[in-house]
Write a protein that holds these residues in place. Structure first.
Motif, PDB file in Angstrom:
ATOM      1  N   GLU A  29      36.007  40.375  37.529  1.00 48.55           N
ATOM      2  CA  GLU A  29      35.690  41.636  38.200  1.00 48.55           C
ATOM      3  C   GLU A  29      35.636  42.790  37.203  1.00 48.55           C
ATOM      4  OE1 GLU A  29      36.944  41.783  42.801  1.00 48.55           O
ATOM      5  OE2 GLU A  29      38.654  41.747  41.430  1.00 48.55           O
ATOM      6  N   GLU A  30      36.534  42.751  36.227  1.00 51.20           N
ATOM      7  CA  GLU A  30      36.528  43.803  35.198  1.00 51.20           C
ATOM      8  C   GLU A  30      35.240  43.784  34.389  1.00 51.20           C
ATOM      9  OE1 GLU A  30      40.059  43.102  32.969  1.00 51.20           O
ATOM     10  OE2 GLU A  30      41.393  43.902  34.524  1.00 51.20           O
ATOM     11  N   GLU A  31      34.588  42.630  34.332  1.00 54.11           N
ATOM     12  CA  GLU A  31      33.307  42.522  33.654  1.00 54.11           C
ATOM     13  C   GLU A  31      32.144  42.958  34.547  1.00 54.11           C
ATOM     14  OE1 GLU A  31      34.295  38.680  30.760  1.00 54.11           O
ATOM     15  OE2 GLU A  31      33.016  38.441  32.537  1.00 54.11           O
ATOM     16  N   GLY A  32      32.466  43.324  35.795  1.00 54.07           N
ATOM     17  CA  GLY A  32      31.439  43.798  36.705  1.00 54.07           C
ATOM     18  C   GLY A  32      30.878  42.754  37.638  1.00 54.07           C
ATOM     19  N   ARG A  33      31.476  41.574  37.677  1.00 53.42           N
ATOM     20  CA  ARG A  33      30.979  40.517  38.549  1.00 53.42           C
ATOM     21  C   ARG A  33      31.637  40.627  39.921  1.00 53.42           C
ATOM     22  NH1 ARG A  33      31.449  35.184  34.827  1.00 53.42           N
ATOM     23  NH2 ARG A  33      30.010  34.314  36.386  1.00 53.42           N
ATOM     24  N   LYS A  34      30.866  40.457  40.970  1.00 53.22           N
ATOM     25  CA  LYS A  34      31.378  40.568  42.330  1.00 53.22           C
ATOM     26  C   LYS A  34      31.916  39.218  42.783  1.00 53.22           C
ATOM     27  CE  LYS A  34      30.190  42.097  46.992  1.00 53.22           C
ATOM     28  NZ  LYS A  34      29.131  42.656  47.875  1.00 53.22           N
ATOM     29  N   ILE A  35      33.154  39.218  43.281  1.00 54.84           N
ATOM     30  CA  ILE A  35      33.829  37.994  43.700  1.00 54.84           C
ATOM     31  C   ILE A  35      33.991  37.992  45.214  1.00 54.84           C
ATOM     32  CG2 ILE A  35      35.878  36.545  43.427  1.00 54.84           C
ATOM     33  CD1 ILE A  35      34.284  36.941  40.843  1.00 54.84           C
ATOM     34  N   LEU A  36      33.598  36.888  45.865  1.00 53.95           N
ATOM     35  CA  LEU A  36      33.903  36.699  47.285  1.00 53.95           C
ATOM     36  C   LEU A  36      35.310  36.136  47.391  1.00 53.95           C
ATOM     37  CD1 LEU A  36      30.618  35.127  48.736  1.00 53.95           C
ATOM     38  CD2 LEU A  36      31.321  37.518  48.710  1.00 53.95           C
ATOM     39  N   LYS A  37      36.208  36.907  47.971  1.00 52.01           N
ATOM     40  CA  LYS A  37      37.632  36.548  47.957  1.00 52.01           C
ATOM     41  C   LYS A  37      38.036  35.904  49.282  1.00 52.01           C
ATOM     42  CE  LYS A  37      38.840  40.162  44.668  1.00 52.01           C
ATOM     43  NZ  LYS A  37      39.638  41.388  44.420  1.00 52.01           N
ATOM     44  N   LEU A  38      38.396  34.639  49.186  1.00 52.06           N
ATOM     45  CA  LEU A  38      38.867  33.882  50.346  1.00 52.06           C
ATOM     46  C   LEU A  38      40.273  33.365  50.076  1.00 52.06           C
ATOM     47  CD1 LEU A  38      35.675  31.709  51.031  1.00 52.06           C
ATOM     48  CD2 LEU A  38      36.196  34.004  51.890  1.00 52.06           C
ATOM     49  N   ASN A  39      41.075  34.165  49.371  1.00 51.93           N
ATOM     50  CA  ASN A  39      42.330  33.643  48.825  1.00 51.93           C
ATOM     51  C   ASN A  39      43.598  34.249  49.377  1.00 51.93           C
ATOM     52  OD1 ASN A  39      41.592  36.092  47.313  1.00 51.93           O
ATOM     53  ND2 ASN A  39      43.369  35.623  46.046  1.00 51.93           N
ATOM     54  N   ILE A  40      43.552  35.410  50.008  1.00 56.42           N
ATOM     55  CA  ILE A  40      44.811  36.054  50.374  1.00 56.42           C
ATOM     56  C   ILE A  40      44.765  36.563  51.813  1.00 56.42           C
ATOM     57  CG2 ILE A  40      44.154  38.322  49.472  1.00 56.42           C
ATOM     58  CD1 ILE A  40      47.132  38.561  48.508  1.00 56.42           C
ATOM     59  N   GLY A  41      45.868  36.340  52.544  1.00 55.12           N
ATOM     60  CA  GLY A  41      45.932  36.664  53.970  1.00 55.12           C
ATOM     61  C   GLY A  41      46.344  38.092  54.240  1.00 55.12           C
ATOM     62  N   ASN A  42      45.568  39.036  53.745  1.00 56.81           N
ATOM     63  CA  ASN A  42      45.846  40.453  53.953  1.00 56.81           C
ATOM     64  C   ASN A  42      44.738  41.032  54.820  1.00 56.81           C
ATOM     65  OD1 ASN A  42      46.424  43.171  53.847  1.00 56.81           O
ATOM     66  ND2 ASN A  42      46.235  43.362  51.634  1.00 56.81           N
ATOM     67  N   PRO A  43      45.007  41.286  56.106  1.00 53.44           N
ATOM     68  CA  PRO A  43      43.931  41.691  57.010  1.00 53.44           C
ATOM     69  C   PRO A  43      43.254  43.013  56.659  1.00 53.44           C
ATOM     70  CG  PRO A  43      45.869  40.954  58.237  1.00 53.44           C
ATOM     71  CD  PRO A  43      46.293  41.106  56.802  1.00 53.44           C
ATOM     72  N   ALA A  44      43.980  43.938  56.032  1.00 57.77           N
ATOM     73  CA  ALA A  44      43.468  45.304  55.873  1.00 57.77           C
ATOM     74  C   ALA A  44      42.121  45.393  55.146  1.00 57.77           C
ATOM     75  CB  ALA A  44      44.521  46.158  55.170  1.00 57.77           C
ATOM     76  N   PRO A  45      41.913  44.682  54.010  1.00 55.02           N
ATOM     77  CA  PRO A  45      40.635  44.861  53.303  1.00 55.02           C
ATOM     78  C   PRO A  45      39.424  44.345  54.062  1.00 55.02           C
ATOM     79  CG  PRO A  45      42.307  43.861  51.879  1.00 55.02           C
ATOM     80  CD  PRO A  45      42.826  43.809  53.274  1.00 55.02           C
ATOM     81  N   PHE A  46      39.634  43.614  55.143  1.00 56.78           N
ATOM     82  CA  PHE A  46      38.523  42.975  55.839  1.00 56.78           C
ATOM     83  C   PHE A  46      38.182  43.659  57.160  1.00 56.78           C
ATOM     84  CE2 PHE A  46      40.746  39.608  53.408  1.00 56.78           C
ATOM     85  CZ  PHE A  46      39.769  39.441  52.437  1.00 56.78           C
TER      86      PHE A  46
END
Length: 404
Positions: A29-46
């Motif tokens: 991500e720091e290199e500017g690549r967009k990551i689809l994150k399916l790894n953490i159960g935190n409802p707020a960002p979604f």
């Protein structure tokens, strides 16, 4: 020159949910690549929101929450928690035996520190929420993992539990509903676990953080309600059911035959006092959250977002050659199985790395949940359906040619 190393107590502590693959994703991500994150159960960002009533209460109460509370928590919060578990039929409840914490994570660590001496054994499921294994190990305990059976909807294997009990075993952990599988354990299975604990005089730790996120009409049974003659510690909180993971408010409830744990309770009180108290503003919303309208129920029925996203991810995974999957009944996780022979997989972390690098999708390998073989991975299906659809297409494309 003197250098400072981490404590040797951490040498055997593994906590891979936020491990090397996640670190690599952050670097990308720091290199500017967009990551689809399916790894953490935190409802707020979604895009899941806390109930309006809860937020309004937090604002209203903020001015009255500037000082410490009782180390165990505000009376109003603990009273509401006690009433909640009275409805779930937990036996022998007393308000002085209810503790609030900065999320369940803090209380798991506290509970393990208070119980385990070096070499004590504790039974923890495989797969597990890895914080349990990490905290027990950090406390000096020896973790013995019992198997949950994928062929039986991920219910615990009772015979495997029995085979792993020794004279050093002090307790058994039951994670129900389960993370990472989304399983909801059948009542007769819980009764069998209670009977095993009764025969071997074990303490039962009950992780029930997802008990308000159950779909398809299944009913959750608190295992402590089946064990009035045993010492039980039940954990839950508001992070998931009320979509407020960042507020950090959880609790643990002691129930059953408390005479068996008087000295242990002294240890809990000592550790509770050492951290002064948990987040007081977050405690102030517990009464409203548990007693008011449960907006989460809108998410977990047909037409609700969690329900529909579960349906989508389950059906999409089923259609990918080389993947099999058990449909989850609760929470917002799914734990699909890879055909290791088809893909020549011997290292599931390598699978997660390769998938991340080739398709920019982040998942967690199954061994990160102390699963016994490199053949599973966990997906969090909280992102919007369009994101899940993109991720499943990427997974299908990736597996068409993948060989490790």
């Amino acid at each position: 020159m003197r250098t400072f190393k981490k404590s040797s107590k951490l040498d055997n502590v593994l906590y891979d949910v936020r491990g090397p693959v996640v670190t690599e994703a952050a670097r990308m991500e720091e290199e500017g690549r967009k990551i689809l994150k399916l790894n953490i159960g935190n409802p707020a960002p979604f895009g899941f929101s806390a109930p309006d009533e809860v937020i309004a209460d937090l604002i209203q109460n903020a001015a009255d929450c500037e000082g410490y509370s009782d180390s165990r928590g505000l009376f109003s919060a603990r009273k509401a928690i006690m009433q909640y578990y009275q409805l779930k039929k937990l036996p022998n409840l007393h308000i002085q035996n209810i503790y609030t914490g900065n999320g369940v994570s803090e209380l798991i660590n506290l509970a393990m520190q208070a119980l385990l001496d070096d070499g004590d054994e504790i039974l923890i499921p495989a797969p597990d929420y890895p914080l349990w294994t990490a905290c027990a190990t950090l406390s000096g305990g020896h973790v013995v993992h019992y198997i949950c059976d994928e062929q039986a909807d991920w219910n615990p294997d009772i015979e495997d539990i029995k085979s792993k009990i020794t004279d050093k075993t002090k307790a058994i952990v039951v994670i129900n509903p389960n993370n990472p599988t989304g399983a909801v354990y059948e009542k007769d299975v819980l009764e069998q676990i209670v009977q095993v604990a009764r025969e071997h005089e074990l303490m039962i730790f009950c992780d029930e953080i997802y008990d308000r996120l159950i779909m398809d009409g299944y009913q959750h049974t608190s295992i402590a309600s089946l064990a009035p003659d045993l010492f039980c510690v039940t954990f839950s909180g508001l992070s998931k059911s009320h979509m407020i993971a960042g507020f950090r408010i959880g609790w643990m409830v002691l129930s059953g035959d408390l005479s068996k744990g008087k000295d242990y309770m002294e240890g809990l009180n000592m550790l509770s006092n050492m951290r002064l108290c948990s987040n007081v503003p977050a405690q102030s919303i517990v009464q409203t959250a548990l007693g008011g309208y449960q907006s989460v129920n809108e998410y977990i029925v047909p037409g609700g977002r969690i329900y529909e996203q579960r349906e989508f991810i389950y059906n999409a995974l089923k259609d990918i050659p080389g993947i099999s999957v058990v449909k989850p009944k609760a929470a917002f996780y799914i734990f699909p199985k890879l055909d290791t022979e088809k893909f020549h997989i011997t290292d599931d972390m390598q699978f997660a790395y390769d998938f991340l690098h080739q398709k920019q999708v982040l998942v967690v390998q199954g061994t990160g949940f102390n699963w016994i073989a490199p053949d599973h991975f966990r997906i969090v299906y909280l992102p919007h359906r369009r994101t899940l659809s993109q991720a499943m297409q990427k997974l299908s494309d990736f597996l068409e040619t993948y060989h490790q």
